[in-house]
Design an enzyme around this catalytic site. Structure first.
Site, mmCIF file in Angstrom:
data_model
loop_
_atom_site.group_PDB
_atom_site.id
_atom_site.type_symbol
_atom_site.label_atom_id
_atom_site.label_comp_id
_atom_site.label_asym_id
_atom_site.label_seq_id
_atom_site.Cartn_x
_atom_site.Cartn_y
_atom_site.Cartn_z
ATOM 1 N N GLN A 1 0.877 -1.130 0.159
ATOM 2 C CA GLN A 1 0.143 -0.075 -0.193
ATOM 3 C C GLN A 1 0.953 1.204 -0.020
ATOM 4 O OE1 GLN A 1 -2.467 -0.978 3.042
ATOM 5 N NE2 GLN A 1 -4.032 0.759 2.647
ATOM 6 N N GLY A 2 0.656 2.130 -1.042
ATOM 7 C CA GLY A 2 1.697 3.158 -0.970
ATOM 8 C C GLY A 2 0.406 4.363 -0.819
ATOM 9 N N SER B 1 0.902 6.593 2.887
ATOM 10 C CA SER B 1 1.715 7.497 3.634
ATOM 11 C C SER B 1 2.973 8.121 2.956
ATOM 12 C CB SER B 1 2.214 6.989 5.020
ATOM 13 O OG SER B 1 1.097 6.414 5.802
ATOM 14 N N SER C 1 4.531 -1.526 3.922
ATOM 15 C CA SER C 1 5.046 -2.721 4.473
ATOM 16 C C SER C 1 5.139 -3.825 3.289
ATOM 17 C CB SER C 1 3.644 -3.475 5.412
ATOM 18 O OG SER C 1 3.744 -2.640 6.467
ATOM 19 N N GLU D 1 -10.446 -3.432 6.151
ATOM 20 C CA GLU D 1 -9.316 -4.158 6.794
ATOM 21 C C GLU D 1 -9.716 -4.240 8.304
ATOM 22 O OE1 GLU D 1 -4.782 -2.521 6.570
ATOM 23 O OE2 GLU D 1 -6.336 -1.121 6.903
ATOM 24 N N GLU E 1 -4.890 8.996 18.041
ATOM 25 C CA GLU E 1 -5.350 10.204 18.152
ATOM 26 C C GLU E 1 -6.549 10.643 16.608
ATOM 27 O OE1 GLU E 1 -2.496 9.437 18.827
ATOM 28 O OE2 GLU E 1 -2.241 10.135 20.847
#
Lengths: 381, 355
Positions: free
Chosen positions: A124-125, A127, A159, A242, A363
């Site tokens: 997963q690209g 962030s 990851s 997910e 948060e």
């Protein structure tokens, strides 16, 4: 209201138990990252051959067509048997469902079978160095170019990028509009020229995630997933898919951790026993809360919503509280690293520190809960 | 598996909420006459009736009682519902023929006399009662507002025992919960009407205390939900620095945290309610987990709500303190968090009990 399983559900549970009894690998996890990943991949092949991979996927896409309760049963059995996470968890839990929802028939035929079998691993690209919690601030650009796009930018916390065949990548396709618009979801071939993957070593010592640098990477137009400039909506709704499988596995795993701790607490001092009792209560609360959620989902048939933020927040806190107890109890051995068992506790204790960070920090979850569930006014995020 | 509220249970919840909304305002309950009339209405409409018949009650009866308890807590009902329910379960555990043969009628105004200064559970009872004399005092006796009958569990000549009793001139204490009176009962002043013939009184008392703990937890969940809703409403209205205070993370995040934990606690209470008809230590473990968790989280939530309101929440005129008092009262009822946490440790770590 009841927790009883139907005849068919009990049969399913027995079936997965029997299968696990025969097939679950007993050897300890290998040390090196490459070996470890291939171990996980081999496990996914086992799951696939046994018919357990993609259990939640519709039959039309080669899945098991299982309902939420059936998925929960299998996830719990896998977790309590100590089975590892499937290697291609991004493919199975996140990108598979996305491709089913918004992918073209060609994309579905091309990508889905290899996700299930584990032949092709996905990452997963999302962030970026300057777009973490504020994901919509991402700056990786995709510029139209001769039948596709040229993509340049930098991703982080990706990851298993070093082992992935495909990357589901969010890139800005229209910089002129407000930040949540103008983002598209692209399928990047990780073998493309211009991609540089640099593994980052985690606190645990594992290079599980990587930085991914993209320099003018060509992406053909047919690798656009969903509509142009609609990537943000796709990413945020699908991230919730997910959560369900993740929490189901995680709570099962935490119960196995609690199970290992409990015999050692007999001789512990009273204040530690009390804190351990509270941690155990949280683990059980998470379990029954997962059952309630699953039951609601089964009845509504609808997609999960913002309430999954409650589950994610509490699961992360519960994991940390339980491992805090483990450290209180075993800190001496953990600190000394005196044997393999102590080092294993150290690894999992350190890993638990990430549980309130990955997949949306605690948060961010509190902000989602307060604004979307409680209806409190938006503020500076 | 169907482990959530819908259909008939959702109807029960909305029916209870609607019925109670029309009966009183929370502020009015500070006056005894309004409390009495609210109690009479609840009783007349059947909300206080035992659901199911005592030891024959099934898990679904427990769940229904839980949902009623939540709504009573939410509405700040002037009644000790968990105590009433525990008292009836003891009254009905008797072997005498016919469920009400021991003189307890549905709708009777009873209080449960269980706790003593040392705690709620028989191992902490120091009071003694025999045919000649009684020593010691039952405290936190609760249930009906103007009790005719006392369901008394105490240590008699042959160990823990249950009896029906009456007490002359009972006056409520000035307890922390201003809306729900409680009584102290000196054992030498009780007039025992009847010893209940219960085969294993100690076990029946244990069951009644666990049942009461689960229902007290359900009441606390209901009260906390309402209090959280008030705090959220206030945070969305009150302005400082030119914006609503609920837009500040320092205000909104604690409220979100409490909402999350309360939701999770609700699931634990349902699990415990289903578990109260199981026999043995699993029943005890599920009751203690629900009571310990909910007591701790609802007191934290009440603290967060008070802080959200600021000065106005500390005034007598605002209803916040009435909910805070109720939540604190319920925290103590049927065993403190420390008691239940110690019991969880003993059951789970020493005896290997699992849910």
């Amino acid at each position: 209201m009841d927790l009883a399983l139907s005849e068919a559900e009990l049969e399913l549970r027995d079936q997965v138990r029997r299968w696990l009894g025969e097939r679950l690998p007993r050897s300890p996890h290998p040390e090196g990252p490459e070996e470890r990943f291939h171990d996980l991949l081999a496990w996914q092949r086992e799951l696939f051959d046994g018919g357990w991979a993609g259990l939640s996927w519709p039959r039309a896409f080669g899945g098991g067509g299982a309902d939420p309760v059936q998925q929960l049963i299998v996830s719990e059995e896998l977790a309590s048997a100590g089975a590892p996470e499937p290697a291609n968890v991004v493919g199975i839990d996140v990108m598979g469902p996305v491709i089913m929802q918004v992918g073209t028939p060609e994309q579905q035929a091309r990508y889905l079978p290899a996700i299930l079998s584990g032949e092709e691993v996905w990452c997963q690209g999302f962030s970026e160095p300057d777009a973490g919690s504020d994901l919509a601030a991402l700056r990786t650009r995709a510029v139209p170019f001769d039948g596709g796009f040229r993509v340049s930018g930098q991703k982080v916390w990706t990851s298993w990028a070093q082992f992935s065949r495909w990357c589901a990548l969010l890139a800005r396709t229209d910089p002129e509009v407000p930040k949540h618009q103008g983002i598209s979801l692209l399928i990047i071939d990780m073998k493309s020229p211009g991609i540089d993957v640099r593994p980052l070593i985690q606190m645990t010592g594992d290079p599980e995630f990587s930085e991914v640098f993209l320099d003018n990477v060509f992406v053909p137009r047919e690798n656009l997933l969903g509509d142009l400039d609609r990537g943000w909506q796709i990413a945020t709704t699908t991230l919730m898919y997910e959560r369900g499988p993740y929490i189901a596995r995680r709570q099962g795993y935490l119960r196995t951790v609690a199970e290992r701790l409990m015999p050692m607490l007999r001789e512990a001092n009273e204040s530690l026993r009390q804190e351990a009792a509270r941690a155990l209560t949280d683990v059980e609360a998470l379990r029954f809360h997962t059952y309630r959620r699953t039951s609601e989902l089964q009845a509504s048939g609808g997609p999960p919503g913002a309430e999954t933020s409650i589950d994610k927040l509490f699961a992360g806190q519960t994991e940390q509280r339980l491992f805090d107890v483990a450290f209180e109890l075993l800190g001496h051995e953990i600190a000394s690293g005196s044997d393999a068992v102590a080092r294993d506790w150290a690894y999992h204790f350190l890993y638990s520190r990430s549980a309130t960070i990955y997949g949306g920090t605690a948060e961010i979850q509190r902000t989602v809960i307060s604004e979307r569930l409680l209806g409190l006014p938006r503020g500076s995020p | 598996m169907k482990f959530h509220v819908d259909g008939e249970l959702a109807d029960l919840r909305s029916g209870a909420r609607e019925a109670m909304a029309g009966l009183w305002t929370v502020r009015s309950l500070l006056e005894a006459e309004h409390r009495d009339s609210a109690y009479r209405s609840l009783s007349r409409l059947g909300w206080l009736d035992s659901i199911g018949d005592g030891h024959h009650a099934g898990p679904q009866d427990c769940i229904r009682a839980c949902i009623v308890a939540e709504e009573l807590g939410r509405a700040m009902a002037p009644v000790g519902f968990a105590e009433l329910y525990a008292a009836r379960s003891l009254g009905l555990a008797s072997d005498a023929s016919g469920p009400l043969a021991d003189g307890l009628q549905a709708g009777d105004a009873v209080v449960a006399a269980l706790a003593e200064r040392g705690g709620w559970h028989p191992e902490h009872w120091e009071g003694r009662l025999n045919d000649v004399d009684g020593t010691g005092t039952k405290i936190s006796c609760s249930g009906a507002l103007r009790p005719d009958l006392v369901v008394l569990a105490c240590v008699g000549a042959g160990g823990p025992d249950v009896m029906l009793a009456s007490v002359e001139g009972l006056e409520p204490n000035a307890g922390l919960d201003l809306v729900r009176p409680n009584f102290s009962i000196r054992l030498r002043e009780v007039c025992v009407l009847k010893r209940l013939r219960i085969e294993q009184p100690a076990a029946a008392i244990g069951r009644a205390l666990d049942l009461g703990a689960v229902l007290a937890a359900a009441e606390a969940v209901g009260a906390a939900r309402k209090l959280l809703a008030y705090a959220v409403e206030y945070a969305g209205e009150r302005q400082q620095f030119g914006v609503q205070i609920g837009s500040f993370q320092a205000v909104k995040h604690p409220l979100a945290e409490m909402h999350a934990r309360l939701e999770v606690g609700q699931s634990l209470v349902y699990r415990a309610a289903l578990g109260q008809t199981e026999s043995g230590p699993r029943r005890e473990l599920s009751a203690s987990m629900a009571k310990a968790y909910v007591s701790e989280i609802t007191t934290r939530l009440a603290q967060v709500a008070l802080q959200t309101f600021g000065g106005i929440g500390f005034t007598w005129d605002h209803s916040v303190h009435l909910y805070y008092r109720r939540i604190l009262h319920l925290r103590e009822a049927f065993g403190t968090p420390a008691y239940h946490t110690t019991r969880i440790a003993r059951l789970a770590f020493d005896q290997g009990v699992r849910l």
